[in-house]
Design an enzyme around this catalytic site. Structure first.
Site, PDB file in Angstrom:
ATOM      1  N   ALA A 138       0.619  -1.080   0.340  1.00  0.00           N
ATOM      2  CA  ALA A 138      -0.381   0.231   0.172  1.00  0.00           C
ATOM      3  C   ALA A 138       0.623   1.271  -0.040  1.00  0.00           C
ATOM      4  CB  ALA A 138      -0.470  -0.155   1.832  1.00  0.00           C
ATOM      5  N   HIS A 214       7.998  -8.533   7.347  1.00  0.00           N
ATOM      6  CA  HIS A 214       6.937  -9.293   6.768  1.00  0.00           C
ATOM      7  C   HIS A 214       7.651 -10.501   6.077  1.00  0.00           C
ATOM      8  CE1 HIS A 214       5.993  -5.672   4.129  1.00  0.00           C
ATOM      9  NE2 HIS A 214       5.666  -5.060   5.169  1.00  0.00           N
ATOM     10  N   ARG A 225       6.255 -20.986  -9.318  1.00  0.00           N
ATOM     11  CA  ARG A 225       6.113 -21.970  -8.207  1.00  0.00           C
ATOM     12  C   ARG A 225       7.945 -22.353  -7.290  1.00  0.00           C
ATOM     13  NH1 ARG A 225       7.780 -24.344 -12.520  1.00  0.00           N
ATOM     14  NH2 ARG A 225       8.357 -26.116 -12.642  1.00  0.00           N
ATOM     15  N   ASP A 271       3.070  -4.475  12.958  1.00  0.00           N
ATOM     16  CA  ASP A 271       3.004  -3.466  11.745  1.00  0.00           C
ATOM     17  C   ASP A 271       1.668  -2.996  11.850  1.00  0.00           C
ATOM     18  OD1 ASP A 271       3.404  -2.546   9.566  1.00  0.00           O
ATOM     19  OD2 ASP A 271       2.960  -3.786   7.505  1.00  0.00           O
TER      20      ASP A 271
HETATM   21 ZN   LIG Z   1       5.544  -3.147   4.791  1.00  0.00          ZN
END
Ligand SMILES: [Zn+2]
Length: 387
Positions: A138, A214, A225, A271
């Protein structure tokens, strides 16, 4: 916060399950001895250390103007969650906005000695990340850019040298040189929001990158894959990894595999964003515009529900989640959110519940699969207490 230092805290040691008395002197644990078991003893563990806090309780560290008071009230709200150290996280934004956020945070820390003890540094996540949709998450595409050492130095100056962790993508040609310079000046480098290839990730690690931010999030919805950047980071023994254990960012099967593979190198981050601790509904944020917070605690972009917009869960809730889902036991889950991130930052709190360690403690109970914090203690002084 009460300035008087506690001399003694009793509780059940989170690692051994034994009732103990912790003796405190000059902000440190002087001694730990076993005591007789009693039914109403709470649990005792080192305080949480969160490497990634974007905001909480309505306060957004990336929305300007930011004030010292806002930083202090956010910090106070985190005490109630058992947090005794955290890294305020400044994310992708205009050069000026990043500089201002860093300046305000650094000035607030300089003026308030208590904040200095709670905030061992700042995490700069972006803007040197992948411009690709998916890995970028984002973060605002208008401000994503290649690593720029001159610009970083300007920011580090504004931050009074407090940027301690940088999350970037090694897919940029100049990334390796940038990573080496960061590491040489004591700044830790994490790989995150990346579309880097196998060799780029390996080169980043050789240059000193030491963490995956993260892991498994900030990624394409569809990947080859193999090979791909998740496997590559997962298999890289030199990389520690943070993961968001809120039950939305990673499926349980993925958490299970990451935990098995990373072992002692696995850590949790919240986060958490400003909507953490807030009511469900639709909100307007500077990161990606309109977002939706569901009653279940999932935060996603309104127009693209498959894209998460950060987490609203704290480390307390993530640790609760991991235990509830039997992904790991209490000691392991708690260490992932306390002594391991402390060790990664080189903080003395890495010793946990042990003689000589700072008396940074969380006193808690576990009811109905949820950890509840009763007391948060920093260097022997009570930061937070629930009746
Ligand atoms: Zn982040």
């Amino acid at each position: 916060m009460q300035e008087t230092e506690l001399r003694l805290v009793e509780g059940v040691d989170y690692r051994t399950g034994s009732p103990v008395a912790v003796e405190i002197e000059d902000g440190r644990i002087r001694d730990i001895r076993n005591i007789k078991r009693s039914d109403d003893l709470p649990w005792l563990a080192p305080g949480f250390v969160d490497l990634q806090v974007n905001g909480f309780a309505g306060i957004d560290l990336n929305a300007l103007p930011l004030s010292a008071e806002a930083l202090f009230s956010l910090t106070r709200m985190l005490w109630a969650e058992g947090v005794t150290a955290y890294l305020p996280t400044v994310i992708t934004n205009s050069d000026e906005a990043i500089e201002e956020a860093l300046r305000v945070i650094a000035a607030a820390i300089r003026e308030e000695p208590l904040l200095e003890r709670i905030i061992p540094g700042i995490h700069l996540e972006g803007p040197f990340i992948s411009p690709e949709d998916g890995p970028r998450g984002a973060h605002d595409p208008a401000y994503v850019k290649p690593p720029d050492w001159t610009l970083f130095q300007r920011w580090q100056n504004a931050a009074a040298g407090r940027i301690r962790l940088v999350t970037l993508s090694p897919e940029w040609p100049d990334a390796i040189d940038f990573i080496e310079k960061c590491v040489r000046t004591g700044v830790r480098v994490a790989i995150g929001h990346t579309a880097a290839g196998t060799e780029q990730i390996a080169a980043a690690v050789r240059a000193g990158a030491s963490l995956s931010t993260h892991l498994g999030n900030g990624a394409h919805a569809m990947l080859p894959r193999h090979p791909n950047y998740i496997w590559d980071q997962l298999a890289e023994d030199q990389l520690l990894a943070t993961m968001i254990g809120d039950g939305f960012h990673l499926p349980d099967s993925v958490l299970k595999v990451f935990l098995a593979m990373k072992k002692e190198k696995a850590m949790l981050v919240s986060d958490v964003v400003s909507l953490g601790g807030g009511e469900p509904g639709e909100y307007e944020t500077h990161i990606g515009g309109k977002v939706v917070l569901t009653p279940e605690g999932k935060l996603h972009l309104k127009e693209q529900p498959q894209l998460l917009a950060g987490s609203v869960q704290t480390l307390r809730q993530s640790v609760s989640y991991l235990i509830r889902k039997q992904l790991c036991k209490l000691p392991q889950a708690w260490d992932m959110a306390s002594v391991r991130p402390a060790a990664y930052l080189g903080l003395p709190a890495l010793r946990g519940l042990a003689a000589g360690a700072p008396a940074d403690l969380a006193v808690f109970k576990q009811t109905a699969g949820e950890i509840r914090i009763f007391r948060t203690i920093k260097r022997g002084c009570v930061l937070h207490e629930t009746g």
